[in-house]
Motif scaffolding. Structure first.
Motif, mmCIF file in Angstrom:
data_model
loop_
_atom_site.group_PDB
_atom_site.id
_atom_site.type_symbol
_atom_site.label_atom_id
_atom_site.label_comp_id
_atom_site.label_asym_id
_atom_site.label_seq_id
_atom_site.Cartn_x
_atom_site.Cartn_y
_atom_site.Cartn_z
ATOM 1 N N VAL A 1 4.956 -0.441 -4.508
ATOM 2 C CA VAL A 1 4.809 0.177 -5.829
ATOM 3 C C VAL A 1 6.013 -0.164 -6.696
ATOM 4 O O VAL A 1 7.054 -0.620 -6.213
ATOM 5 N N ARG A 2 5.865 0.064 -7.982
ATOM 6 C CA ARG A 2 6.978 -0.056 -8.935
ATOM 7 C C ARG A 2 7.089 1.286 -9.659
ATOM 8 O O ARG A 2 6.190 1.681 -10.396
ATOM 9 N N PHE A 3 8.183 2.005 -9.399
ATOM 10 C CA PHE A 3 8.386 3.308 -10.027
ATOM 11 C C PHE A 3 8.756 3.133 -11.497
ATOM 12 O O PHE A 3 9.422 2.152 -11.874
ATOM 13 N N LYS A 4 8.335 4.065 -12.304
ATOM 14 C CA LYS A 4 8.617 4.028 -13.738
ATOM 15 C C LYS A 4 10.130 4.079 -13.961
ATOM 16 O O LYS A 4 10.828 4.929 -13.416
ATOM 17 N N GLY A 5 10.622 3.130 -14.728
ATOM 18 C CA GLY A 5 12.056 3.064 -15.000
ATOM 19 C C GLY A 5 12.828 2.219 -14.015
ATOM 20 O O GLY A 5 14.015 1.960 -14.203
ATOM 21 N N SER A 6 12.179 1.756 -12.944
ATOM 22 C CA SER A 6 12.855 0.938 -11.933
ATOM 23 C C SER A 6 12.632 -0.537 -12.231
ATOM 24 O O SER A 6 11.595 -0.936 -12.759
ATOM 25 N N LYS A 7 13.616 -1.362 -11.864
ATOM 26 C CA LYS A 7 13.520 -2.798 -12.098
ATOM 27 C C LYS A 7 13.143 -3.572 -10.832
ATOM 28 O O LYS A 7 13.035 -4.799 -10.866
ATOM 29 N N LYS A 8 12.971 -2.850 -9.718
ATOM 30 C CA LYS A 8 12.609 -3.542 -8.475
ATOM 31 C C LYS A 8 11.462 -2.802 -7.788
ATOM 32 O O LYS A 8 11.180 -1.636 -8.071
ATOM 33 N N ASP A 9 10.809 -3.512 -6.885
ATOM 34 C CA ASP A 9 9.693 -2.934 -6.145
ATOM 35 C C ASP A 9 10.208 -2.086 -4.988
ATOM 36 O O ASP A 9 11.246 -2.387 -4.385
ATOM 37 N N ASP A 10 9.488 -1.031 -4.687
ATOM 38 C CA ASP A 10 9.782 -0.187 -3.542
ATOM 39 C C ASP A 10 8.529 -0.042 -2.698
ATOM 40 O O ASP A 10 7.430 -0.427 -3.109
ATOM 41 N N VAL A 11 8.704 0.532 -1.520
ATOM 42 C CA VAL A 11 7.562 0.847 -0.662
ATOM 43 C C VAL A 11 7.330 2.347 -0.709
ATOM 44 O O VAL A 11 8.283 3.131 -0.622
ATOM 45 N N LEU A 12 6.072 2.750 -0.886
ATOM 46 C CA LEU A 12 5.711 4.164 -0.859
ATOM 47 C C LEU A 12 4.969 4.442 0.444
ATOM 48 O O LEU A 12 3.952 3.808 0.738
ATOM 49 N N GLY A 13 5.491 5.379 1.217
ATOM 50 C CA GLY A 13 4.824 5.813 2.434
ATOM 51 C C GLY A 13 4.045 7.089 2.158
ATOM 52 O O GLY A 13 4.606 8.064 1.657
ATOM 53 N N VAL A 14 2.738 7.082 2.456
ATOM 54 C CA VAL A 14 1.883 8.252 2.238
ATOM 55 C C VAL A 14 1.573 8.864 3.590
ATOM 56 O O VAL A 14 1.026 8.197 4.473
ATOM 57 N N SER A 15 1.927 10.143 3.759
ATOM 58 C CA SER A 15 1.663 10.845 5.014
ATOM 59 C C SER A 15 0.806 12.071 4.723
ATOM 60 O O SER A 15 0.442 12.327 3.574
ATOM 61 N N TYR A 16 0.480 12.821 5.788
ATOM 62 C CA TYR A 16 -0.422 13.964 5.618
ATOM 63 C C TYR A 16 0.208 15.105 4.829
ATOM 64 O O TYR A 16 -0.505 15.950 4.289
ATOM 65 N N ASN A 17 1.553 15.123 4.725
ATOM 66 C CA ASN A 17 2.195 16.244 4.038
ATOM 67 C C ASN A 17 3.269 15.823 3.039
ATOM 68 O O ASN A 17 3.918 16.671 2.448
ATOM 69 N N ARG A 18 3.448 14.520 2.861
ATOM 70 C CA ARG A 18 4.549 14.101 1.991
ATOM 71 C C ARG A 18 4.375 12.654 1.522
ATOM 72 O O ARG A 18 3.595 11.883 2.082
ATOM 73 N N LEU A 19 5.158 12.308 0.486
ATOM 74 C CA LEU A 19 5.316 10.936 0.023
ATOM 75 C C LEU A 19 6.764 10.537 0.245
ATOM 76 O O LEU A 19 7.673 11.349 0.030
ATOM 77 N N ILE A 20 6.995 9.295 0.679
ATOM 78 C CA ILE A 20 8.356 8.839 0.934
ATOM 79 C C ILE A 20 8.601 7.545 0.164
ATOM 80 O O ILE A 20 7.823 6.588 0.286
ATOM 81 N N ARG A 21 9.655 7.530 -0.622
ATOM 82 C CA ARG A 21 10.083 6.300 -1.290
ATOM 83 C C ARG A 21 11.036 5.562 -0.350
ATOM 84 O O ARG A 21 12.043 6.134 0.101
ATOM 85 N N ILE A 22 10.725 4.313 -0.039
ATOM 86 C CA ILE A 22 11.469 3.557 0.968
ATOM 87 C C ILE A 22 12.012 2.278 0.345
ATOM 88 O O ILE A 22 11.322 1.590 -0.416
ATOM 89 N N ASP A 23 13.272 1.974 0.668
ATOM 90 C CA ASP A 23 13.880 0.737 0.198
ATOM 91 C C ASP A 23 13.195 -0.445 0.877
ATOM 92 O O ASP A 23 13.144 -0.520 2.103
ATOM 93 N N MET A 24 12.681 -1.373 0.081
ATOM 94 C CA MET A 24 11.878 -2.465 0.628
ATOM 95 C C MET A 24 12.713 -3.418 1.476
ATOM 96 O O MET A 24 12.227 -3.986 2.464
ATOM 97 N N ALA A 25 13.988 -3.583 1.129
ATOM 98 C CA ALA A 25 14.843 -4.535 1.841
ATOM 99 C C ALA A 25 15.353 -3.973 3.167
ATOM 100 O O ALA A 25 15.313 -4.647 4.197
ATOM 101 N N THR A 26 15.806 -2.721 3.156
ATOM 102 C CA THR A 26 16.432 -2.145 4.348
ATOM 103 C C THR A 26 15.482 -1.301 5.185
ATOM 104 O O THR A 26 15.721 -1.076 6.373
ATOM 105 N N GLY A 27 14.416 -0.789 4.568
ATOM 106 C CA GLY A 27 13.502 0.097 5.279
ATOM 107 C C GLY A 27 13.986 1.532 5.347
ATOM 108 O O GLY A 27 13.361 2.378 6.003
ATOM 109 N N ASP A 28 15.090 1.843 4.667
ATOM 110 C CA ASP A 28 15.642 3.207 4.689
ATOM 111 C C ASP A 28 14.922 4.087 3.673
ATOM 112 O O ASP A 28 14.655 3.656 2.542
#
Length: 679
Positions: free
Chosen positions: A574-601
Motif C-alpha cells: 500500500v501507499r499511505f497518504k502523505g508517504s513517499k514510499k510503499d509499505d506493507v499492510l498486514g491484515v489480521s483478525y483483530n488489527r492492521l499492521i503497517r510494516i516496513d517493506m525493506a526490513t519487515g519490522d
C-alpha cells in the motif's frame, strides 16, 4: 386509437444466443420485442421459438457487454436498459467448476455462476460437508505465481495428469435447494475421529449426496507428502512483496463468478480466508479440520509463514505422525473438543449454584470482579542502537492490561520506574527451549512508531503465565478472562513438544526408520541438512507426540500454527497518504499492521476494537479509517484491488458477531452490508 403500423414502429429486433447442450442445434434467434416486454416474457418467447423439449428452469440471460445477469424476471427491457445492440446469452446459471482444495486435491462440481460468491461458497461447503463456510472463499491464482510454474513446467518431460474428484451429481450442483441444516448438529454427519469417515449411524446422510464414504475419506484424511522435486516446482514467496501476491486474487464475495470473468471449467482455489476458526469439533468437522491442517501444512512447507528451525522440526514430527497413525482412540479421546473454554457467565452461575448448595466452589472464576495479578523477578532487555543490549533484573507487576516494573520487591509500594500499557501491542515469542531461553518481545505503540521491549523469564511455567497475560492484554482483556488458563495450558503444551529428548534406539539407528524427512520440511532445511540428520532430529521431536491420536495431532498442528508470530496476517502493498514510499499492510483478525517493506519490522498497529468507522473513496480507490483519540489513516492498495482489504476488514468484524448457537443461520445481509461497499 393507434393503428397497427404505428404500434409496429415501437418494436425492434433483438438478437439472442442460446447456450445449447446439443452441438448441432440452432444457436442464434432474432426476436421482435418492445421496451415494455419483461424479462420473463422474453424467456417465454425465446423458448417457444426454440421449440425444443428440455428443462429450461436453470437458464437465465447473461448480458455480455454489461457483464451482468438479468435475474429480475419482472423487470422490463426498458428498465434493464436493454436496447437493440445488446448481446444477450440464454445460458444455464449452474456450470462446472474445478476447485483445488487446501489438501491439493481437485474436485469438479456444478456451482451457481449467477449467485454471489458468498452464497456459492456456502453451497460448495454443503457439498463438501464443511461447516462455517463464512471462513472460506475462492481465490484466483495471480499471473506471477502461474508464470513461475509454467517456466518450471517446461523442464518436465511428461505432462502430469491430475486426479480429479468428480462431484457433479449433488443436489446443490443440480440447482436444487441444499439441506438447510448445515449448522445443525442433528443434521450433520458424525465422523469417526480415528478414520475421518462418517459413522455408520449417520452414513445415510450421504445417500443423496455425491460425497460417498470413499470420497469423504479423500477429503477427511491426510495422504503421503509430495516429493522435494514437486515442492521445488511450487511457488514459494521469498519476500513480503511475494507474500502480498498470494492474497491479490481473492474474488469479490458480493459479485457472481461470471461477473468476475470466471468461465465454465476454470480452476479456482478454495481456501480459508479468515483466520478465526470457530467451534472446531472433531465429531462433526473431520473434513474441515483436515483441510485446515492441510492449509497450515502447505503454508509451513512453502514458507508462506516464517518459523524457527525448532518449530519446523515440531511441525515435521506431527506431519510424520498423521499419515501413519495406527493407534485406536480411547473413549476419552473421542470426546476431545476445542470447546474447552468456559464462558464467564456460565462459570459464574456454576459457582453460584455450588455455593448455594453448600459445596466447594471451583477456582475457575471465584470472583469475576477480582482481577488477578502477576508479580515476579524478570529481566528487562532494551535494544540500543550502536551498542549492546542492556539487560537488567527488575521486580515486575502485571495488573489489568499493564506492566509496571520497580527496582526491587521492597520498592513496589512506591511509583514504578515505568508503566507499559500493552493494549494494542504486538506480542512475539522469543523462545529456544534447548538453550533455556524464554523471552517475550513486546512492540508497544507510541506516537512515533513502536517501542521495542524484551522480557526474559527464568523457566517454562513463568514464561507461560506472563506470555498468556501479555497476549490477552494486547487484545484488551485481563487475566480474569476465562480464556487465560486455557492459553497458559496451550503455551505449556507447545513448549513441552519442543522439549524433546532423543531415545537411544532412534539416535543409534535412524536409518532403520522408514521416513522421507525431505517431505516434512521446507526446502531450506533439505539443503541445510543431510537426510539422516533430518531423520534423527525429527525422531527427537517425535517422542513427545507419539501417543497422540490422529485428530489430536492435527489439532495440535493447527494450534502450533496459530502460535506463530505471523499467523493470520494477509499482506498487501500500500501507499499511505502523505508517504513517499510503499509499505506493507498486514491484515489480521483483530488489527492492521503497517510494516516496513525493506526490513519487515512493524511500524504501527491499529486495533479493530479502537476503530470508529472506515470507508472507501471508489473514484481514487482509497481506503480511509478513523480510530479513537482522533487517529485517522488513509491508503491506496497497489498489489490488489482496495475492495479486497475493505472486505477483509468488514469480514472480520462480521465474524466477531458469531455466537455459540449451533443452529444459527448466517446473516448474509449483514455480511454484504459490512463488506459490499458502494462502487
Amino acid at each position: 386509437m393507434s393503428s397497427s403500423t404505428e404500434y409496429g414502429s415501437h418494436t425492434w429486433e433483438l438478437l439472442l444466443t442460446v447456450d445449447h447442450q446439443e452441438q448441432d442445434a440452432e444457436k442464434e434467434f432474432l426476436l421482435q420485442v418492445t421496451g415494455d416486454l419483461h424479462i420473463g416474457g422474453l424467456m417465454l418467447k425465446l423458448v417457444e421459438k426454440i421449440n425444443t423439449r428440455q428443462d429450461w428452469s436453470d437458464y437465465a440471460f447473461w448480458w455480455e457487454q454489461k457483464k451482468r445477469w438479468l435475474l429480475k424476471t419482472h423487470w422490463t427491457l426498458d428498465k434493464c436498459g436493454v436496447q437493440a445492440d445488446a448481446k444477450l446469452f440464454f445460458t444455464p446459471q449452474h456450470k462446472m467448476l474445478r476447485l483445488r482444495l487446501p489438501n491439493m486435491k481437485t474436485v469438479r462440481l456444478k456451482v451457481s455462476f449467477s449467485a454471489m460468491v458468498f452464497r456459492a461458497v456456502s453451497d460448495i461447503c454443503k457439498i463438501l460437508n464443511i461447516r462455517r463456510s463464512e471462513e472460506l472463499s475462492l481465490l484466483k491464482q495471480s499471473g506471477d505465481t502461474l508464470k513461475k510454474k509454467k517456466k518450471k513446467d517446461k523442464n518436465t518431460k511428461e505432462p502430469v495428469t491430475e486426479d480429479i474428484l468428480n462431484l457433479c451429481n449433488s443436489p446443490v450442483s443440480s440447482g436444487l435447494p441444499a439441506n438447510p441444516g448445515l449448522y445443525s448438529k442433528t443434521m450433520t454427519p458424525i465422523y469417526d475421529p480415528a478414520s475421518g469417515s462418517p459413522a455408520s449411524s449417520t452414513i445415510t446422510w450421504f445417500s443423496d449426496s455425491p460425497l460417498t464414504e470413499q470420497k469423504c475419506s479423500v477429503l477427511a484424511l491426510s495422504y503421503p507428502n509430495c516429493s522435494p522435486e514437486m515442492l521445488a516446482e511450487m511457488y514459494q514467496p521469498r519476500t513480503l512483496a511475494d507474500k502480498a501476491k498470494l492474497n491479490a486474487g481473492w474474488l469479490d464475495s458480493s459479485r457472481s463468478l461470471m461477473e468476475q470473468g470466471i468461465l465454465e471449467d476454470d480452476q479456482l482455489l478454495l481456501r480459508f480466508k479468515y483466520y478465526t476458526f470457530f467451534d472446531l469439533n472433531p465429531k462433526y468437522d473431520a473434513v474441515r479440520i483436515n483441510q485446515l491442517y492441510e492449509q497450515a501444512r502447505w503454508a509451513i512447507l512453502l514458507e508462506e509463514i516464517d518459523c524457527t528451525e525448532e518449530e519446523m522440526l515440531i511441525f515435521a514430527a506431527i506431519q510424520a505422525r498423521t499419515p501413519s497413525h495406527k493407534l485406536s482412540l480411547s473413549s476419552e479421546t473421542q470426546d476431545f473438543t476445542c470447546e474447552s473454554e468456559v464462558d464467564e457467565v456460565e462459570a459464574a452461575l456454576s459457582n453460584l449454584e455450588v455455593t448455594l448448595e453448600g459445596g466447594n466452589t471451583s477456582n475457575i472464576l471465584e470472583d469475576i470482579t477480582d482481577i488477578p495479578k502477576l508479580a515476579d523477578n524478570l529481566r528487562l532487555v532494551r535494544p540500543r542502537k550502536l551498542s549492546l543490549k542492556a539487560i537488567k533484573a527488575y521486580w515486575f507487576i502485571f495488573r489489568d492490561t499493564s506492566i509496571s516494573y520497580f527496582k526491587n520487591k521492597e520498592s513496589a509500594q512506591g511509583e514504578p520506574i515505568e508503566k507499559l500499557n500493552l493494549k494494542g501491542c504486538e506480542v512475539v515469542p522469543d523462545v529456544n527451549v534447548a538453550a533455556k531461553k524464554f523471552g517475550i518481545k513486546l512492540l508497544i505503540p507510541v506516537a512515533d512508531g513502536m517501542n521495542e521491549v524484551y522480557l526474559r523469564c527464568d523457566n517454562e511455567e513463568q514464561y507461560a503465565r506472563w506470555m498468556a497475560a501479555c497476549v490477552l492484554a494486547s487484545k484488551g482483556r485481563t487475566m480474569a478472562d476465562s480464556s487465560y488458563q486455557p492459553e497458559v495450558q496451550k503455551i505449556l503444551s507447545f513448549l513441552q513438544m519442543k522439549n524433546w529428548t532423543m531415545s537411544s534406539q532412534a539416535a543409534s539407528e535412524p536409518e532403520n526408520v522408514d521416513m522421507k524427512p525431505e517431505c516434512f520440511v521446507s526446502l531450506r532445511y533439505t539443503k541445510k541438512y543431510k537426510s539422516k540428520q533430518l531423520t534423527a532430529r525429527i525422531l527427537e521431536a517425535h517422542q513427545n507426540i507419539s501417543q497422540m491420536s490422529l485428530v489430536e495431532a492435527k489439532l495440535r498442528f493447527i494450534q502450533a500454527w496459530q502460535s506463530l508470530p505471523e499467523f493470520g496476517l494477509s499482506y498487501y502493498i500500500v501507499r499511505f497518504k502523505g508517504s513517499k514510499k510503499d509499505d506493507v499492510l498486514g491484515v489480521s483478525y483483530n488489527r492492521l499492521i503497517r510494516i516496513d517493506m525493506a526490513t519487515g519490522d512493524p511500524i504501527t498497529t491499529w486495533r479493530f476494537s479502537n476503530m470508529k468507522q472506515w470507508n472507501v473513496n471508489w473514484e481514487i480507490r482509497q481506503v480511509a479509517i478513523e480510530f479513537d483519540q482522533n487517529v485517522s489513516i488513509a491508503f491506496t492498495c497497489l498489489s490488489a484491488d482496495c475492495k479486497i482489504i475493505h472486505e477483509y476488514i468488514g469480514g472480520y468484524i462480521f465474524l466477531s458477531t458469531r455466537s455459540k448457537d449451533h443452529n444459527e443461520t448466517l446473516d448474509e445481509e449483514l455480511f454484504h452490508k459490512l463488506t459490499g461497499g458502494q462502487e
